[in-house]
Write an enzyme that holds these catalytic residues in place. Sequence first.
Site, short mmCIF file in Angstrom:
data_model
loop_
_atom_site.label_atom_id
_atom_site.label_comp_id
_atom_site.label_asym_id
_atom_site.label_seq_id
_atom_site.Cartn_x
_atom_site.Cartn_y
_atom_site.Cartn_z
N ASP A 1 51.44 49.36 39.18
CA ASP A 1 50.92 48.38 40.15
C ASP A 1 51.92 47.23 40.18
OD1 ASP A 1 49.18 47.05 41.93
OD2 ASP A 1 48.28 45.95 40.26
N GLU B 1 51.32 52.39 44.13
CA GLU B 1 50.56 52.04 45.33
C GLU B 1 51.52 51.78 46.50
OE1 GLU B 1 47.22 48.80 46.84
OE2 GLU B 1 47.77 48.88 44.73
N ASP C 1 45.44 44.01 36.61
CA ASP C 1 46.66 44.71 37.02
C ASP C 1 46.83 46.02 36.27
OD1 ASP C 1 47.88 42.73 38.92
OD2 ASP C 1 47.74 41.46 37.15
#
Length: 172
Positions: free
Chosen positions: A12, A71, A143
């Site tokens: 991430d 992502e 996170d």
Amino acid sequence: MDNPRRIIIGIDPGSRITGYGIIWSQGSKQGCIAFGQIKTDNDSLNFRLHQIERELRDLILIHRPHEAAIEQVFTFHNHQSALKLGQARGAALVATAACALSVAEYSARQIKQAVVGYGAATKAQVQHMVHLLLQLEKAPPADAADALAIALCHATSSRLSEKLMQAKGTLT
């Protein structure tokens, strides 16, 4: 049918905090190997990007994942934030390429759907489900939870793809 254990790193990216989550996946089972955050120093952007790349590469060399997942970039109203996120993402992609890892990309909606069952889930819902699914002692930081969710999404998605390929092979 052989189900080898695969190790997946979920990433991430962020220019200040990059979350990582490393899981194992075998068949329909998954477990947590490691998770955490790369908190960059308050240096200029080029040094922060180098720190992200270096620390991710070190994690990859230590844990030896077979695959990586990250992502996809989403639309921002703040163009400066989008640019910095894209650059942090680039640093993460360089780290995976340096270690010859294939990288899968998933949208935030796909990740939330895979982990929570609802594509518009909140960060808290994702964090809670990651905690439950991986049977962690306590919920990871946001996170890191997102990175673990990305890895879980990839484990689920790639397992489904394998089953579809097997089914297709039996039909021909």
